[in-house]
Design a protein around this motif. Structure first.
Motif, PDB file in Angstrom:
ATOM      1  N   ALA A 176       3.917 -76.984  56.863  1.00  0.00           N
ATOM      2  CA  ALA A 176       4.352 -75.789  56.129  1.00  0.00           C
ATOM      3  C   ALA A 176       5.871 -75.726  56.049  1.00  0.00           C
ATOM      4  N   ALA A 177       6.541 -76.036  57.151  1.00  0.00           N
ATOM      5  CA  ALA A 177       8.006 -76.003  57.153  1.00  0.00           C
ATOM      6  C   ALA A 177       8.583 -77.057  56.226  1.00  0.00           C
ATOM      7  N   ALA A 178       7.989 -78.245  56.226  1.00  0.00           N
ATOM      8  CA  ALA A 178       8.482 -79.316  55.359  1.00  0.00           C
ATOM      9  C   ALA A 178       8.352 -78.935  53.891  1.00  0.00           C
ATOM     10  N   ARG A 179       7.209 -78.339  53.532  1.00  0.00           N
ATOM     11  CA  ARG A 179       7.018 -77.928  52.134  1.00  0.00           C
ATOM     12  C   ARG A 179       8.001 -76.827  51.752  1.00  0.00           C
ATOM     13  N   ALA A 180       8.167 -75.840  52.623  1.00  0.00           N
ATOM     14  CA  ALA A 180       9.057 -74.716  52.314  1.00  0.00           C
ATOM     15  C   ALA A 180      10.498 -75.174  52.194  1.00  0.00           C
ATOM     16  N   ALA A 181      10.942 -76.021  53.119  1.00  0.00           N
ATOM     17  CA  ALA A 181      12.324 -76.483  53.079  1.00  0.00           C
ATOM     18  C   ALA A 181      12.568 -77.373  51.877  1.00  0.00           C
ATOM     19  N   VAL A 240      10.080 -77.647  67.378  1.00  0.00           N
ATOM     20  CA  VAL A 240       9.138 -76.544  67.159  1.00  0.00           C
ATOM     21  C   VAL A 240       9.898 -75.408  66.488  1.00  0.00           C
ATOM     22  N   SER A 241       9.155 -74.485  65.906  1.00  0.00           N
ATOM     23  CA  SER A 241       9.792 -73.443  65.104  1.00  0.00           C
ATOM     24  C   SER A 241      10.519 -72.401  65.940  1.00  0.00           C
ATOM     25  N   ASP A 242      10.013 -72.128  67.147  1.00  0.00           N
ATOM     26  CA  ASP A 242      10.603 -71.068  67.972  1.00  0.00           C
ATOM     27  C   ASP A 242      10.598 -71.509  69.427  1.00  0.00           C
ATOM     28  N   PRO A 243      11.509 -72.391  69.815  1.00  0.00           N
ATOM     29  CA  PRO A 243      11.469 -72.936  71.170  1.00  0.00           C
ATOM     30  C   PRO A 243      11.815 -71.899  72.225  1.00  0.00           C
ATOM     31  N   ASN A 244      11.123 -71.981  73.354  1.00  0.00           N
ATOM     32  CA  ASN A 244      11.503 -71.143  74.490  1.00  0.00           C
ATOM     33  C   ASN A 244      12.635 -71.838  75.246  1.00  0.00           C
ATOM     34  N   ASP A 251      16.297 -79.319  58.362  1.00  0.00           N
ATOM     35  CA  ASP A 251      16.872 -78.116  57.763  1.00  0.00           C
ATOM     36  C   ASP A 251      16.144 -76.853  58.231  1.00  0.00           C
ATOM     37  N   SER A 252      14.841 -76.974  58.481  1.00  0.00           N
ATOM     38  CA  SER A 252      14.056 -75.809  58.895  1.00  0.00           C
ATOM     39  C   SER A 252      14.217 -75.477  60.370  1.00  0.00           C
ATOM     40  N   PHE A 253      14.195 -76.493  61.224  1.00  0.00           N
ATOM     41  CA  PHE A 253      14.057 -76.276  62.662  1.00  0.00           C
ATOM     42  C   PHE A 253      15.330 -76.517  63.459  1.00  0.00           C
ATOM     43  N   ARG A 254      16.236 -77.333  62.972  1.00  0.00           N
ATOM     44  CA  ARG A 254      17.390 -77.735  63.785  1.00  0.00           C
ATOM     45  C   ARG A 254      18.728 -77.214  63.236  1.00  0.00           C
ATOM     46  N   ALA A 255      18.915 -77.327  61.926  1.00  0.00           N
ATOM     47  CA  ALA A 255      20.225 -77.048  61.353  1.00  0.00           C
ATOM     48  C   ALA A 255      20.676 -75.631  61.647  1.00  0.00           C
ATOM     49  N   GLY A 256      21.850 -75.488  62.222  1.00  0.00           N
ATOM     50  CA  GLY A 256      22.404 -74.167  62.511  1.00  0.00           C
ATOM     51  C   GLY A 256      21.778 -73.463  63.678  1.00  0.00           C
ATOM     52  N   LYS A 257      20.821 -74.112  64.369  1.00  0.00           N
ATOM     53  CA  LYS A 257      20.114 -73.474  65.484  1.00  0.00           C
ATOM     54  C   LYS A 257      20.863 -73.746  66.798  1.00  0.00           C
TER      55      LYS A 257
END
Length: 284
Positions: free
Chosen positions: A37-42, A155-159, A278-284
């Protein structure tokens, strides 16, 4: 010193390394769904907003961790050579790895830490720097279990623990000019960083339905049943899924072939990797 091996010894060495090279686990079905889903959205967002030539600068910290008797065995020059290889091979992704710092640590328990062990966590908790979008590479002198490396996929929301563990552990002798036969051109790190970007092995498959299913979620990598073995000449081509189009990948960085055979990511791998970064790492 050069190593002279019989053909039988060469074959045995290659096969042994092939099937125990990378410890990165396959993502669960739930994680796959999130990645897809993240790959498609990005990808859709980038088509609408961004140029495909957007430069992705990845701040990178390298940690060289050795046993006490191997102190000084791996130099800054080796580290610099490894960063040059990463920058060369990730040009198609418009990714640039900026070496922010290198640390050198002698700690036998860390240098021999197994995947998922308390020692792995302690090492990363002590050495890791930067944010979730910062790449930390741990080149250890004595990675156990026959592995050449492993890396955590995003992952989308890492602890908090997920942030600590994010990064790649790699056998130090696989750096360019290192001492590990057939895997010393720096391409093991290229492979592991591919996982960090979100790519799976080209031989991913459905255990219940071999040679079918989504494979590595990449349309332009042929489905294959097992890792590539044996080299890169036309005479070593494998077709482990003969009912599917295409031969097994021999030159793909996300396979297990020896370094001299590895040369590329496919266009769809590049698209997926940049989308997930771009979805999970960039700017995080």
């Amino acid at each position: 010193m050069k190593l002279f091996l019989t053909l039988a010894a060469v074959a045995a060495s290659i096969v042994s390394a092939e099937y125990a090279q990378c410890g990165t686990p396959s993502p669960s079905k739930e994680h796959r769904a999130i990645l897809n889903a993240a790959a498609r959205a990005a990808s859709d967002a980038r088509k609408a907003i961004f140029s495909n030539q957007t430069l992705r600068v990845v701040d990178t910290y390298v940690h060289v961790v050795t046993t006490s008797n191997k102190t000084g065995q791996y130099s800054q020059d080796l580290v610099n050579a490894q960063i040059r290889v990463l920058n060369e091979k990730y040009v198609p992704l418009n990714a640039q790895f900026n070496l922010a710092a290198t640390t050198f640590t002698a700690n036998t328990s860390w240098a021999t830490a197994a995947m998922g062990s308390r020692e792995e966590y302690e090492m990363k908790a002590a050495l890791r720097q930067g944010s979730y979008g910062t790449l930390n590479l741990y080149f250890v002198s004595d990675l156990p279990g026959g592995y050449l490396g492993f890396c955590d996929m995003a992952v989308s929301d890492p602890n908090a623990d997920g942030v600590v563990l994010s990064g790649c552990m790699i056998l130090a002798d696989t750096m360019p000019g290192g001492g590990y036969p057939y895997y010393n051109m720096g391409y093991v790190a290229v492979h592991e960083v591919g996982h960090w970007f979100g790519l799976m092995h080209v031989f991913e498959g459905d255990r219940d339905h071999p040679c079918s299913g989504p494979g590595d979620e990449i349309d332009d990598t042929p489905i294959q049943l097992r890792p590539t073995v044996g080299g890169c000449s036309a005479t070593t081509l494998q077709d482990s899924c003969p009912n599917q189009p295409g031969y097994d990948s021999t030159d793909n960085f996300m396979s297990y072939n020896i370094d001299e055979c590895m040369s590329r990511f496919t266009p769809d791998q590049i698209k997926r990797a940049t989308s997930l970064f771009d979805s999970f790492r960039a700017g995080k």
